[in-house]
Scaffold this motif. Structure first.
Motif, PDB file in Angstrom:
ATOM      1  N   PRO A  38      83.253  47.857  41.780  1.00 54.84           N
ATOM      2  CA  PRO A  38      81.932  48.241  41.277  1.00 54.84           C
ATOM      3  C   PRO A  38      80.996  48.531  42.463  1.00 54.84           C
ATOM      4  O   PRO A  38      81.360  48.238  43.614  1.00 54.84           O
ATOM      5  CB  PRO A  38      81.477  47.025  40.473  1.00 54.84           C
ATOM      6  N   PRO A  39      79.814  49.108  42.212  1.00 53.23           N
ATOM      7  CA  PRO A  39      78.962  49.556  43.326  1.00 53.23           C
ATOM      8  C   PRO A  39      78.716  48.480  44.377  1.00 53.23           C
ATOM      9  O   PRO A  39      78.409  47.336  44.046  1.00 53.23           O
ATOM     10  CB  PRO A  39      77.658  49.927  42.610  1.00 53.23           C
ATOM     11  N   TYR A  40      78.888  48.865  45.634  1.00 53.66           N
ATOM     12  CA  TYR A  40      78.701  47.926  46.739  1.00 53.66           C
ATOM     13  C   TYR A  40      77.944  48.616  47.856  1.00 53.66           C
ATOM     14  O   TYR A  40      77.795  49.832  47.888  1.00 53.66           O
ATOM     15  CB  TYR A  40      80.051  47.378  47.228  1.00 53.66           C
ATOM     16  N   ASN A  41      77.475  47.807  48.790  1.00 49.68           N
ATOM     17  CA  ASN A  41      76.611  48.273  49.863  1.00 49.68           C
ATOM     18  C   ASN A  41      77.453  48.815  51.023  1.00 49.68           C
ATOM     19  O   ASN A  41      78.251  48.081  51.600  1.00 49.68           O
ATOM     20  CB  ASN A  41      75.748  47.092  50.336  1.00 49.68           C
ATOM     21  N   ARG A  42      77.264  50.091  51.357  1.00 52.14           N
ATOM     22  CA  ARG A  42      78.117  50.706  52.376  1.00 52.14           C
ATOM     23  C   ARG A  42      77.673  50.502  53.832  1.00 52.14           C
ATOM     24  O   ARG A  42      78.536  50.450  54.712  1.00 52.14           O
ATOM     25  CB  ARG A  42      78.236  52.214  52.126  1.00 52.14           C
ATOM     26  N   PRO A  43      76.364  50.438  54.112  1.00 57.42           N
ATOM     27  CA  PRO A  43      75.975  50.368  55.534  1.00 57.42           C
ATOM     28  C   PRO A  43      76.669  49.275  56.347  1.00 57.42           C
ATOM     29  O   PRO A  43      77.018  49.516  57.510  1.00 57.42           O
ATOM     30  CB  PRO A  43      74.455  50.149  55.474  1.00 57.42           C
ATOM     31  N   GLU A 291      70.994  62.075  53.021  1.00 52.77           N
ATOM     32  CA  GLU A 291      72.017  61.025  52.963  1.00 52.77           C
ATOM     33  C   GLU A 291      71.458  59.708  53.497  1.00 52.77           C
ATOM     34  O   GLU A 291      72.048  59.090  54.376  1.00 52.77           O
ATOM     35  CB  GLU A 291      73.258  61.449  53.762  1.00 52.77           C
ATOM     36  N   HIS A 292      70.305  59.322  53.006  1.00 50.21           N
ATOM     37  CA  HIS A 292      69.719  58.041  53.417  1.00 50.21           C
ATOM     38  C   HIS A 292      69.951  57.000  52.334  1.00 50.21           C
ATOM     39  O   HIS A 292      70.043  57.327  51.155  1.00 50.21           O
ATOM     40  CB  HIS A 292      68.210  58.183  53.650  1.00 50.21           C
ATOM     41  N   TRP A 293      69.956  55.760  52.754  1.00 45.96           N
ATOM     42  CA  TRP A 293      70.274  54.671  51.839  1.00 45.96           C
ATOM     43  C   TRP A 293      69.279  54.555  50.683  1.00 45.96           C
ATOM     44  O   TRP A 293      69.631  54.155  49.582  1.00 45.96           O
ATOM     45  CB  TRP A 293      70.327  53.364  52.634  1.00 45.96           C
ATOM     46  N   TRP A 328      67.785  53.171  58.563  1.00 46.01           N
ATOM     47  CA  TRP A 328      67.802  52.234  59.681  1.00 46.01           C
ATOM     48  C   TRP A 328      69.190  52.240  60.265  1.00 46.01           C
ATOM     49  O   TRP A 328      70.124  52.736  59.662  1.00 46.01           O
ATOM     50  CB  TRP A 328      67.413  50.829  59.212  1.00 46.01           C
ATOM     51  N   SER A 329      69.283  51.697  61.481  1.00 42.50           N
ATOM     52  CA  SER A 329      70.590  51.598  62.124  1.00 42.50           C
ATOM     53  C   SER A 329      70.551  50.423  63.077  1.00 42.50           C
ATOM     54  O   SER A 329      69.555  50.220  63.764  1.00 42.50           O
ATOM     55  CB  SER A 329      70.885  52.898  62.883  1.00 42.50           C
ATOM     56  N   ASP A 330      71.623  49.651  63.077  1.00 37.23           N
ATOM     57  CA  ASP A 330      71.735  48.544  64.025  1.00 37.23           C
ATOM     58  C   ASP A 330      72.883  48.825  64.957  1.00 37.23           C
ATOM     59  O   ASP A 330      73.995  49.075  64.511  1.00 37.23           O
ATOM     60  CB  ASP A 330      71.999  47.227  63.284  1.00 37.23           C
ATOM     61  N   GLN A 331      72.605  48.839  66.248  1.00 35.95           N
ATOM     62  CA  GLN A 331      73.640  49.052  67.258  1.00 35.95           C
ATOM     63  C   GLN A 331      73.421  48.010  68.345  1.00 35.95           C
ATOM     64  O   GLN A 331      72.345  47.965  68.933  1.00 35.95           O
ATOM     65  CB  GLN A 331      73.538  50.489  67.787  1.00 35.95           C
ATOM     66  N   TYR A 332      74.429  47.152  68.567  1.00 41.49           N
ATOM     67  CA  TYR A 332      74.268  45.967  69.423  1.00 41.49           C
ATOM     68  C   TYR A 332      73.107  45.152  68.852  1.00 41.49           C
ATOM     69  O   TYR A 332      73.069  44.932  67.648  1.00 41.49           O
ATOM     70  CB  TYR A 332      74.053  46.365  70.890  1.00 41.49           C
ATOM     71  N   ASP A 333      72.144  44.785  69.712  1.00 43.65           N
ATOM     72  CA  ASP A 333      71.004  44.037  69.167  1.00 43.65           C
ATOM     73  C   ASP A 333      69.800  44.956  68.967  1.00 43.65           C
ATOM     74  O   ASP A 333      68.675  44.496  68.824  1.00 43.65           O
ATOM     75  CB  ASP A 333      70.665  42.857  70.095  1.00 43.65           C
ATOM     76  N   ILE A 334      70.048  46.268  68.964  1.00 47.72           N
ATOM     77  CA  ILE A 334      68.953  47.218  68.771  1.00 47.72           C
ATOM     78  C   ILE A 334      68.790  47.503  67.283  1.00 47.72           C
ATOM     79  O   ILE A 334      69.756  47.812  66.593  1.00 47.72           O
ATOM     80  CB  ILE A 334      69.250  48.559  69.479  1.00 47.72           C
ATOM     81  N   SER A 335      67.563  47.408  66.828  1.00 48.92           N
ATOM     82  CA  SER A 335      67.296  47.701  65.432  1.00 48.92           C
ATOM     83  C   SER A 335      66.381  48.907  65.369  1.00 48.92           C
ATOM     84  O   SER A 335      65.270  48.895  65.874  1.00 48.92           O
ATOM     85  CB  SER A 335      66.646  46.473  64.802  1.00 48.92           C
TER      86      SER A 335
END
Lengths: 394, 61
Positions: A38-43, A291-293, A328-335
């Motif tokens: 069932p629908p789930y969170n992809r990010p 294509e944004h959340w 939004w995007s999280d890469q390492y500790d960068i938000s």
């Protein structure tokens, strides 16, 4: 009360079903989804879930009690639809009759037809994809990422944290250049490089080598890179083939109006989420796919109200659609967080902080502010959200 | 009354809830600060906030 069929089993399907119910539609709703869940969170699939393991119980969206009576046909694909008779054909030959149709069939990763072995090449869209990739991200393995968009960069960051050797190959001059611009992309590249990611920008991959399993890749400049795992993140293709033959505008997703009604449909039909090319009064009413959340929720909410009105013989609200896109995007500790459509900007300005530190970047076109990006400055973007929302040309 | 619950382990401080339901949620730093019991008239706002949360940390009962 008519029957509604929702094609696609992701977030947009869930939010449209919930909206149909809250708008008073009490007839049957069937959701057909080709995944087993069932629908789930992809990010999280490119971030935490790829790092820590995929726990579907944690990823699944909570569903409102109002949709408890929805019929979920999961693991089934829709292969055709006849909008003049309201007939939906599934891959097992089942025919569903619908009085109202919701197109929530989304997108799939674009795959490139490259020579060489297929084993070891992956694309990331579903939980099943993430599970397969995760099993290959072992310390010291050579991970080659094709494409330097958000998904490519997020997977690169996660693979580094798992101890992999990571190279990103992309034709673009900088990572995430289309949504963020060259300057901000360059700053993000420097951060990745400090973490040990190598970039081969301005290049494409010509072919893969190995017996059954990929072992290396040839680049467009003739050089060769070791590659045990290849993650292809080179954009998306819309899932609309099943709608062919209905005289719809499917040139880039499904064209809808501000009420999310499919333009030219012979039956009450709406489209939502990644697949819907919708006008937005905040951005000149030019129809875009976004294509944004946040978009499946915003378009689903509107589409549910529209379809409920149509099915009960009422006129839907045809007023402007003014949802503010955000990502939004999280890469390492960068938000990194964004509001609006920074990709539409013709110029940008760092207004607070500097690019290699926490900062706020304003994106403008000739008419003014179109978007804002905050790097590690999430809580400071409030005022921008209000300013962008005020852009509406009503 | 609607009861709000935020999973502090999940909350990353994206602050989307603060835009959807400013009467309930305030972000200074993660996890978000919120009013746990709110009037029924705020239920819709609370549910919008729960929908908008990127990490789905909010429950409305």
């Amino acid at each position: 009360m008519g029957e509604v069929v929702i094609v696609g089993g992701g977030l947009g399907a869930l939010r449209t079903a919930e909206s149909l119910r809250s708008a008073g539609h009490s007839g049957p709703i069937t959701v057909v989804g080709d995944e087993l869940f069932p629908p789930y969170n992809r990010p999280p699939l490119s971030k935490d879930a790829l790092l820590d393991g995929i726990d579907m119980a944690r990823l699944e969206f909570r569903r409102r009690p109002s949709v408890d009576d929805v019929t979920w046909r999961l693991g089934r694909r829709v292969v055709a639809a006849d909008l003049s008779s309201g007939t939906i054909t599934l891959d097992d030959g089942t025919l569903l009759k619908a009085d109202g149709l919701v197109v929530a069939s989304g997108i799939r990763p674009r795959r490139l037809p490259l020579a060489g072995p297929a084993e070891g090449r992956f694309a990331l869209r579903t939980a099943a994809d993430a599970e397969q990739i995760r099993s290959r991200l072992t310390p010291g393995s050579h991970v080659l990422i094709m494409g330097a968009g958000f998904i490519g960069c997020e997977v690169a960051a996660t693979a580094r944290r798992l101890g992999c050797e990571v190279t990103v190959v992309a034709l673009d001059d900088e990572p995430m250049i289309r949504p963020l611009g060259a300057q901000v992309g360059a700053a993000m590249r420097r951060r990745h490089e400090r973490e040990g990611v190598r970039f081969r920008l301005g290049h494409t991959i010509d072919s893969f080598h190995g017996d059954e399993q990929v072992r290396s890749a040839s680049l467009s400049d003739g050089s060769e890179l070791p590659a045990d795992v290849v993650v292809e993140a080179v954009g998306s293709v819309t899932n609309t083939e099943w709608l062919d033959g209905n005289a719809l505008d499917l040139s880039d997703g499904v064209l809808v109006d501000s009420a999310m009604r499919i333009v030219g449909s012979a039956m009450p039909a709406v489209a939502v989420g990644d697949v819907a090319r919708h006008p937005n009064a905040l951005f000149g009413n030019v129809p875009y796919r976004v294509e944004h959340w946040s978009i499946p929720t915003e378009t689903g909410r509107r589409a549910g109200r529209t379809l409920a009105a149509q099915l009960s013989g009422d006129d839907p609200d045809t007023g402007p659609f003014t949802a503010l896109p955000s990502f939004w995007s999280d890469q390492y500790d960068i938000s990194l967080q964004s509001f609006g459509m920074p990709g539409l900007a013709t110029r940008l300005e760092v207004v607070d902080g500097s690019l290699d530190e926490p900062c706020i970047i304003e994106y403008r076109d000739d008419d003014g502010l179109v978007g804002v990006v905050g790097i590690d400055r999430t809580s400071d973007l409030t005022g921008y959200r209000t300013r962008l929302q005020d852009r509406a040309i009503v | 009354m609607a009861r709000i619950l935020v999973d502090a382990d999940k909350c990353q401080g994206y602050g989307q809830c603060c835009y959807e339901a400013p009467a309930i949620f305030t972000l200074i730093d993660a996890p978000v600060t919120y009013v746990a019991d709110v009037d029924e008239s705020l239920r819709d706002d609370a549910e919008r906030a729960a929908d908008a949360c990127p990490v789905q940390a909010i429950t409305v009962e």
